[in-house]
Design a protein around this motif. Structure first.
Motif, PDB file in Angstrom:
ATOM      1  N   ALA A  53       0.814  -1.215   0.000  1.00 13.94           N
ATOM      2  CA  ALA A  53       0.000   0.000   0.000  1.00 13.94           C
ATOM      3  C   ALA A  53       0.849   1.267   0.000  1.00 13.94           C
ATOM      4  CB  ALA A  53      -0.939   0.005   1.205  1.00 13.94           C
ATOM      5  N   ILE A  54       2.071   1.191   0.541  1.00 14.87           N
ATOM      6  CA  ILE A  54       2.942   2.381   0.539  1.00 14.87           C
ATOM      7  C   ILE A  54       3.914   2.372  -0.635  1.00 14.87           C
ATOM      8  CG2 ILE A  54       2.737   2.659   3.041  1.00 14.87           C
ATOM      9  CD1 ILE A  54       5.577   1.573   3.341  1.00 14.87           C
ATOM     10  N   GLY A  55       3.696   1.425  -1.572  1.00 15.99           N
ATOM     11  CA  GLY A  55       4.463   1.449  -2.818  1.00 15.99           C
ATOM     12  C   GLY A  55       5.747   0.656  -2.823  1.00 15.99           C
ATOM     13  N   VAL A  56       5.941  -0.247  -1.847  1.00 19.59           N
ATOM     14  CA  VAL A  56       7.158  -1.066  -1.813  1.00 19.59           C
ATOM     15  C   VAL A  56       7.018  -2.213  -2.810  1.00 19.59           C
ATOM     16  CG1 VAL A  56       8.644  -2.521  -0.362  1.00 19.59           C
ATOM     17  CG2 VAL A  56       7.564  -0.477   0.607  1.00 19.59           C
ATOM     18  N   GLU A  57       8.038  -2.431  -3.613  1.00 24.64           N
ATOM     19  CA  GLU A  57       8.001  -3.492  -4.617  1.00 24.64           C
ATOM     20  C   GLU A  57       7.991  -4.861  -3.946  1.00 24.64           C
ATOM     21  OE1 GLU A  57      11.251  -2.929  -7.282  1.00 24.64           O
ATOM     22  OE2 GLU A  57      10.526  -0.991  -8.013  1.00 24.64           O
ATOM     23  N   ASN A  58       7.402  -5.842  -4.636  1.00 19.57           N
ATOM     24  CA  ASN A  58       7.195  -7.164  -4.052  1.00 19.57           C
ATOM     25  C   ASN A  58       8.472  -7.815  -3.531  1.00 19.57           C
ATOM     26  OD1 ASN A  58       4.455  -7.221  -4.283  1.00 19.57           O
ATOM     27  ND2 ASN A  58       4.371  -8.706  -5.945  1.00 19.57           N
ATOM     28  N   ASP A  59       9.566  -7.748  -4.325  1.00 23.08           N
ATOM     29  CA  ASP A  59      10.789  -8.431  -3.892  1.00 23.08           C
ATOM     30  C   ASP A  59      11.370  -7.798  -2.633  1.00 23.08           C
ATOM     31  OD1 ASP A  59      11.383  -6.116  -5.327  1.00 23.08           O
ATOM     32  OD2 ASP A  59      13.337  -6.866  -5.976  1.00 23.08           O
ATOM     33  N   ILE A  60      11.176  -6.489  -2.474  1.00 24.30           N
ATOM     34  CA  ILE A  60      11.639  -5.805  -1.256  1.00 24.30           C
ATOM     35  C   ILE A  60      10.689  -6.117  -0.103  1.00 24.30           C
ATOM     36  CG2 ILE A  60      12.160  -3.576  -0.182  1.00 24.30           C
ATOM     37  CD1 ILE A  60      14.119  -4.384  -2.376  1.00 24.30           C
ATOM     38  N   ALA A  61       9.383  -6.106  -0.377  1.00 24.18           N
ATOM     39  CA  ALA A  61       8.388  -6.380   0.662  1.00 24.18           C
ATOM     40  C   ALA A  61       8.546  -7.789   1.230  1.00 24.18           C
ATOM     41  CB  ALA A  61       6.981  -6.197   0.106  1.00 24.18           C
ATOM     42  N   GLN A  62       8.910  -8.757   0.374  1.00 24.69           N
ATOM     43  CA  GLN A  62       9.083 -10.133   0.838  1.00 24.69           C
ATOM     44  C   GLN A  62      10.310 -10.286   1.727  1.00 24.69           C
ATOM     45  OE1 GLN A  62       8.930 -12.264  -2.918  1.00 24.69           O
ATOM     46  NE2 GLN A  62       6.837 -12.934  -2.510  1.00 24.69           N
ATOM     47  N   GLY A  63      11.179  -9.301   1.709  1.00 31.28           N
ATOM     48  CA  GLY A  63      12.375  -9.336   2.557  1.00 31.28           C
ATOM     49  C   GLY A  63      12.213  -8.571   3.846  1.00 31.28           C
ATOM     50  N   ALA A  64      10.986  -8.149   4.162  1.00 26.72           N
ATOM     51  CA  ALA A  64      10.770  -7.294   5.334  1.00 26.72           C
ATOM     52  C   ALA A  64      10.786  -8.076   6.637  1.00 26.72           C
ATOM     53  CB  ALA A  64       9.447  -6.541   5.195  1.00 26.72           C
ATOM     54  N   ILE A  65      11.360  -7.458   7.649  1.00 26.21           N
ATOM     55  CA  ILE A  65      11.271  -7.961   9.018  1.00 26.21           C
ATOM     56  C   ILE A  65      10.850  -6.805   9.917  1.00 26.21           C
ATOM     57  CG2 ILE A  65      12.969  -9.796   8.716  1.00 26.21           C
ATOM     58  CD1 ILE A  65      15.004  -8.035  10.197  1.00 26.21           C
ATOM     59  N   ARG A  66      10.265  -7.160  11.070  1.00 21.92           N
ATOM     60  CA  ARG A  66       9.812  -6.139  12.018  1.00 21.92           C
ATOM     61  C   ARG A  66      10.537  -6.326  13.350  1.00 21.92           C
ATOM     62  NH1 ARG A  66       3.752  -6.628  13.941  1.00 21.92           N
ATOM     63  NH2 ARG A  66       4.679  -8.476  14.897  1.00 21.92           N
ATOM     64  N   VAL A  67      11.112  -5.236  13.818  1.00 24.59           N
ATOM     65  CA  VAL A  67      11.722  -5.192  15.143  1.00 24.59           C
ATOM     66  C   VAL A  67      10.770  -4.393  16.026  1.00 24.59           C
ATOM     67  CG1 VAL A  67      13.693  -4.359  16.491  1.00 24.59           C
ATOM     68  CG2 VAL A  67      14.052  -5.256  14.177  1.00 24.59           C
ATOM     69  N   SER A  68      10.306  -4.999  17.114  1.00 20.60           N
ATOM     70  CA  SER A  68       9.364  -4.282  17.974  1.00 20.60           C
ATOM     71  C   SER A  68       9.809  -4.377  19.432  1.00 20.60           C
ATOM     72  CB  SER A  68       7.935  -4.808  17.791  1.00 20.60           C
ATOM     73  OG  SER A  68       7.884  -6.213  17.808  1.00 20.60           O
ATOM     74  N   LEU A  69       9.792  -3.241  20.089  1.00 16.84           N
ATOM     75  CA  LEU A  69      10.411  -3.067  21.398  1.00 16.84           C
ATOM     76  C   LEU A  69       9.402  -3.031  22.538  1.00 16.84           C
ATOM     77  CD1 LEU A  69      12.637  -0.060  20.258  1.00 16.84           C
ATOM     78  CD2 LEU A  69      13.389  -2.448  20.416  1.00 16.84           C
ATOM     79  N   SER A  70       9.923  -3.227  23.739  1.00 19.53           N
ATOM     80  CA  SER A  70       9.180  -2.935  24.964  1.00 19.53           C
ATOM     81  C   SER A  70      10.150  -2.220  25.902  1.00 19.53           C
ATOM     82  CB  SER A  70       8.657  -4.214  25.623  1.00 19.53           C
ATOM     83  OG  SER A  70       9.681  -4.861  26.371  1.00 19.53           O
ATOM     84  N   THR A  71       9.616  -1.713  27.009  1.00 18.13           N
ATOM     85  CA  THR A  71      10.479  -1.014  27.960  1.00 18.13           C
ATOM     86  C   THR A  71      11.423  -1.979  28.679  1.00 18.13           C
ATOM     87  OG1 THR A  71       8.683  -1.125  29.589  1.00 18.13           O
ATOM     88  CG2 THR A  71       8.924   0.934  28.345  1.00 18.13           C
ATOM     89  N   GLU A  72      11.258  -3.284  28.471  1.00 26.09           N
ATOM     90  CA  GLU A  72      12.191  -4.259  29.031  1.00 26.09           C
ATOM     91  C   GLU A  72      13.466  -4.361  28.207  1.00 26.09           C
ATOM     92  OE1 GLU A  72      10.159  -7.974  29.408  1.00 26.09           O
ATOM     93  OE2 GLU A  72       8.966  -7.329  31.123  1.00 26.09           O
ATOM     94  N   ASN A  73      13.416  -3.914  26.952  1.00 27.63           N
ATOM     95  CA  ASN A  73      14.610  -3.955  26.106  1.00 27.63           C
ATOM     96  C   ASN A  73      15.623  -2.898  26.532  1.00 27.63           C
ATOM     97  OD1 ASN A  73      12.337  -4.771  23.587  1.00 27.63           O
ATOM     98  ND2 ASN A  73      14.032  -6.122  24.145  1.00 27.63           N
ATOM     99  N   THR A  74      16.883  -3.142  26.180  1.00 24.89           N
ATOM    100  CA  THR A  74      17.965  -2.233  26.567  1.00 24.89           C
ATOM    101  C   THR A  74      18.739  -1.758  25.349  1.00 24.89           C
ATOM    102  OG1 THR A  74      19.601  -4.014  26.816  1.00 24.89           O
ATOM    103  CG2 THR A  74      18.226  -3.487  28.750  1.00 24.89           C
ATOM    104  N   LEU A  75      19.500  -0.705  25.550  1.00 27.46           N
ATOM    105  CA  LEU A  75      20.358  -0.180  24.493  1.00 27.46           C
ATOM    106  C   LEU A  75      21.443  -1.196  24.134  1.00 27.46           C
ATOM    107  CD1 LEU A  75      20.569   2.366  22.767  1.00 27.46           C
ATOM    108  CD2 LEU A  75      22.134   3.315  24.474  1.00 27.46           C
ATOM    109  N   GLU A  76      21.894  -1.939  25.133  1.00 30.60           N
ATOM    110  CA  GLU A  76      22.910  -2.969  24.891  1.00 30.60           C
ATOM    111  C   GLU A  76      22.370  -4.054  23.959  1.00 30.60           C
ATOM    112  OE1 GLU A  76      23.971  -0.548  28.120  1.00 30.60           O
ATOM    113  OE2 GLU A  76      22.137  -1.753  27.944  1.00 30.60           O
ATOM    114  N   GLU A  77      21.100  -4.421  24.121  1.00 35.36           N
ATOM    115  CA  GLU A  77      20.486  -5.404  23.233  1.00 35.36           C
ATOM    116  C   GLU A  77      20.395  -4.862  21.810  1.00 35.36           C
ATOM    117  OE1 GLU A  77      17.540  -7.953  26.197  1.00 35.36           O
ATOM    118  OE2 GLU A  77      16.784  -6.123  25.255  1.00 35.36           O
ATOM    119  N   ALA A  78      20.083  -3.581  21.689  1.00 34.25           N
ATOM    120  CA  ALA A  78      20.016  -2.950  20.368  1.00 34.25           C
ATOM    121  C   ALA A  78      21.382  -2.963  19.699  1.00 34.25           C
ATOM    122  CB  ALA A  78      19.500  -1.523  20.505  1.00 34.25           C
TER     123      ALA A  78
END
Length: 382
Positions: free
Chosen positions: A335-360
């Motif tokens: 919907a935002i115009g990303v081509e299929n081959d790029i979209a199929q390579g997508a991953i999502r990183v999602s945080l919580s307040t339990e995560n740390t800068l060291e983990e990042a």
């Protein structure tokens, strides 16, 4: 293990688990029973309803307990559509909704309702003016996601709510499942009629949620039977889950207020460092929610990256967990115009307040190493 899949689900807080266990051990009676034991259980549910309403800034009578986001969205959308179909048969939503909004809309289409799926801009946002332009004399419902679950776009729900005041016939539903505990939302100020919440997205338990329903709004129930929850959601109440959810929501709102800066700090670090990794394409808008970053690694499949990171002890996902096993390109990215081959390579990183800068920092290091290794193999095989 470094857990960076908090948009799929969060780890229940220890206090939440403790509350759930204690309630189920000591207050296991049915709240509908006439005896005093059942009355005590009913009191616990009433107290939890009052606590949740206070946190949400609404009336206790406007809180309907559900099993989570999917049921809440279905009850809001189908319940409003069926109840108000005498007014009209047109519903407006967007092209970037969660499946638990898209699928009920598709089902309603099969029942004769007309659905407008509004396009979004390159950052995944819909404009209030586009919503207004789509309104017809037949429009009875507008359903907008607050925080997109895949790329983290924050929609202008308050602005949309204000403009809808000119159209009193239109019911306004907001899917706040990904925003709760992360992005502030004033339900009354935003003129929202229906709003969906799910406990396991804010360190509560799966199988618990609630729907805010403004007192003036009427819904047709999806589940009929014993007439619990104002006859809108029949079924014996999940008392332990409800009490645990009230505690989880209180902790989540406290974390949002007092630890929200921590999420932003980690997010800014990740965005800055991801931009310097060759082949990484970031899909998340700069002004998105503080806990979601969506990216693609050019030339790599999303599932390959998920498993490669898992071997390093890092847990991420491919966009929406609800549809990740289908291995189809993300509808939001399309919907935002990303081509299929790029979209199929997508991953999502999602945080919580339990995560740390060291983990990042570890995530950035390992991602860089994995891409270098995979790209080397690709060059060798060419």
């Amino acid at each position: 293990m470094i857990y960076l899949d908090n948009s799929a689900t969060t780890r229940p807080n220890d206090e939440v688990l403790d509350a759930y266990i204690k309630v189920n051990e000591n207050f296991f009676a049915n709240a509908s029973s006439l005896h005093n034991f059942g009355g005590k259980v009913e009191q616990l549910i009433t107290k939890a309803r009052e606590q949740i309403a206070d946190l949400a800034g609404v009336k206790p009578s406007e809180i309907i307990f559900t099993s989570g986001g999917t049921e809440g969205n279905n009850l809001a959308i189908k319940g409003a559509a069926i109840n108000y179909q005498a007014r009209g048969n047109h519903i407006i939503t967007t092209a970037v909704e969660h499946p638990s909004v898209k699928e009920p809309c598709k089902q309603l289409e099969g029942m004769g309702f007309k659905i407008t799926y509004l396009p979004v801009n390159a950052e995944g946002a819909v404009s209030a003016s586009a919503v207004e332009a789509a309104i017809t004399d037949e429009t009875i419902l507008v359903s907008i996601i607050h925080v997109n679950n895949e790329i983290g776009t924050v929609q202008p729900v308050k602005e949309i709510g204000r403009l809808l005041q000119k159209y009193p016939k239109v019911i306004y539903h907001v899917d706040h499942v990904q925003g709760a505990g992360k992005v502030a939302l004033d339900l009354y100020e935003s003129h929202i009629d229906l709003c969906t919440f799910s406990a396991h997205k804010f360190n509560g338990l799966k199988g618990s949620g609630f729907l805010f329903k403004k007192q003036s709004v009427k819904l047709a129930p999806l589940l009929t039977g014993g007439n619990q929850e104002q006859k809108l959601r029949s079924g014996t109440e999940n008392t332990g889950g409800i009490v645990a959810m009230a505690k989880a929501y209180r902790l989540a709102e406290s974390n949002r207020i007092h630890k929200g800066h921590k999420l932003l700090q980690i997010r800014e670090f990740l965005l800055e460092n991801l931009q310097s990794i060759p082949g990484v394409i970031i899909h998340t808008p700069v002004n998105g929610a503080p806990h979601i970053i969506c990216l693609s690694c050019k030339g790599q499949k999303g599932e390959v990256m998920v498993h490669a990171l898992e071997e390093e002890g890092i847990i991420v996902s491919t966009t929406s967990a609800c549809s990740s096993k289908e291995q189809l390109p993300s509808s939001t990215l399309k919907a935002i115009g990303v081509e299929n081959d790029i979209a199929q390579g997508a991953i999502r990183v999602s945080l919580s307040t339990e995560n740390t800068l060291e983990e990042a920092e570890i995530f950035i290091k390992k991602l860089t190493e994995i891409l270098q290794r995979l790209n080397k193999v690709m060059r060798r095989n060419q």
